[in-house]
Design an enzyme around this catalytic site. Structure first.
Site, short mmCIF file in Angstrom:
data_model
loop_
_atom_site.label_atom_id
_atom_site.label_comp_id
_atom_site.label_asym_id
_atom_site.label_seq_id
_atom_site.Cartn_x
_atom_site.Cartn_y
_atom_site.Cartn_z
N ARG A 116 0.73 -1.37 0.02
CA ARG A 116 -0.04 -0.14 0.15
C ARG A 116 0.68 1.45 0.00
O ARG A 116 0.32 2.46 0.10
CB ARG A 116 -0.96 0.09 1.24
N HIS B 69 -3.85 -15.70 -8.02
CA HIS B 69 -5.19 -16.01 -7.25
C HIS B 69 -6.33 -16.85 -8.04
O HIS B 69 -7.40 -16.39 -8.03
CB HIS B 69 -5.73 -15.12 -6.79
N ASP C 116 -2.22 -12.90 -1.29
CA ASP C 116 -2.79 -11.81 -1.58
C ASP C 116 -3.09 -10.78 -0.38
O ASP C 116 -4.28 -10.37 -0.39
CB ASP C 116 -4.15 -12.08 -2.41
#
Length: 424
Positions: free
Chosen positions: A64, A232, A304
């Protein structure tokens, strides 16, 4: 720093053996049944019960920063990773600015150099602005500084654009790590288009939105020779498409995540901690993913790890942000639900979390042998604990595993022979 680890159960690729391990100058100096050495700065006695393995590598995390440090930072994310036994993570480009140029990438790598406590390898975006459309980045300008290219969070919508990206990546010897999602097939959904969705009047994301794009991309990878990694995967059809592509010799690898292997849409609750993209699919899909793990179709288990603020995850299934945290629960969940139940061996789990990520993405290490880097972790498989998000080191606390009673805990992490986490 000179470390001596005594009486460890050491991972030797296909088995564990009781051994002592001597570490000098960041590398494994010696491995033997018994090592006597008086010059160690520190001696750890594992007492024949702790497993010494190559540090985990997570090829799919969201740290982030830059741009969204209220969700997570390089520092908090890598501290959470180190505490969980990871010595390397690969960061996705959902950032502001997105790493779509050398200048924007430098904003991120400057923070990594300053704050990371383990190795961090960034992905650059495939498209400018990480939009999944528009124009491609300058792959040649970025390839030497990144682990690969991804528009994670967006699927590349145009076949022609993905073909061009694969041609450019193939020319650079780089890998594309693709989030596969056809926006035209999402149908405004936010959970799996299955039984729970229908019963509770939610909008569903179709399985086709994932596997049809994987099918397209496998054909393109076969055409271009590009190394292609699928992020994923969550559907039975995705497993089948990749299995068939591998049999044809396509250079395709893939990952799934702990939540897709241990949960399905019947486990959903009206709570944002159960919302992620792709969504939890059906029990049939979960079983197909397990089969993909068992037969080698699925190469890697990645988390993830996608932290958000408490406010962003407090709006229920419909309105909460997509994403859950995963670093601090990954190994214990998998060990408890897959290894202790006899579905897979501990050796196979270590290969999927430690060895194959390195092999596929070209990251050093993965073997405990003389001369190898001392990027290691130690696991107490008998330690029992309960998942309490308030105790996480990550800023994110949204996890579907909250309250689960688990076995297995990392107790020591070494990066280049230096202790970056200890809880012995």
């Amino acid at each position: 720093m000179i470390l001596l680890i005594k009486n460890a159960l050491v991972f030797k690729g296909s088995r564990f053996e009781k051994s002592d391990v001597l570490i000098k100058r960041g590398k494994i100096h010696a491995i033997a049944p018994v090592i006597s050495y008086d010059g160690a700065n520190h001696i750890f006695d594992f007492k024949d019960k702790y497993f010494l393995i190559p540090g985990f590598v997570d090829v799919h995390v969201h740290l982030r920063e830059p741009g969204f440090s209220y969700k997570e930072t390089i520092k908090t994310g890598t501290e959470a990773a180190a505490a969980s036994g990871y010595t390397a993570v690969c960061t996705m480009p959902n950032l502001n600015p997105p790493p779509d140029s050398p200048e924007n990438l430098k904003v991120q790598t400057d923070i990594i150099k300053r704050d990371a406590v383990i190795d961090v390898f960034p992905f650059a975006s495939i498209t400018k602005g990480r939009k999944g459309s528009g124009t491609c980045v300058d792959f040649a300008a970025l390839a030497g500084s990144v682990i690969g290219f991804s528009d994670d969070g967006n699927g590349v919508q145009s076949e022609d654009l993905m073909r061009l990206a694969m041609q450019e990546c193939a020319a650079q010897g780089s890998i594309i790590s693709a989030h596969c999602e056809d926006d035209a097939l999402r149908n405004g959904g936010y959970i799996h288009d299955g039984e729970y969705c229908m019963k509770h009047s939610h909008k569903g994301i179709s399985s086709e939105s994932e596997w049809l794009q994987i099918q397209r991309d496998c054909t393109l990878a076969e055409e271009t020779g590009c190394r292609y990694h699928v992020c994923h995967i969550s559907t039975k059809e995705s497993v089948d498409v990749i299995r068939k592509a591998k049999r044809r010799g396509v250079r395709v690898t893939c990952e799934t995540a702990p939540h897709y292997l241990t949960l399905c849409d019947s486990d959903l609750q009206e709570d944002g901690r159960f919302k992620m993209n792709p969504p939890l699919r059906s029990e049939e899909d979960r079983k197909a993913l397990i089969e993909g793990v068992l037969d080698g179709t699925i190469d890697i288990i990645a988390t993830d790890h996608a932290p958000h603020s408490a406010e962003e995850k407090s709006l229920g299934l419909e309105k909460s942000q997509m994403g859950i945290v995963g670093l601090e629960t990954a190994f214990p969940v998998l060990y408890t639900k897959l290894v202790r139940t006899g579905i897979i061996s501990l050796e196979k789990l270590v290969r999927m979390m430690s060895v194959l990520p390195r092999e596929i993405f070209g990251i050093e290490g993965g073997a405990i042998e003389q001369g190898a880097p001392a990027d290691l972790c130690a696991i107490d498989t008998e330690r029992e604990w309960t998942v309490k998000p308030s105790e996480f080191l990550s800023k994110g606390t949204a996890t579907p595993f909250e309250g689960w009673k688990l076995h297995g805990k990392n107790i020591l992490t070494l990066l280049k022979g230096e202790v970056v986490y200890e809880a012995i």
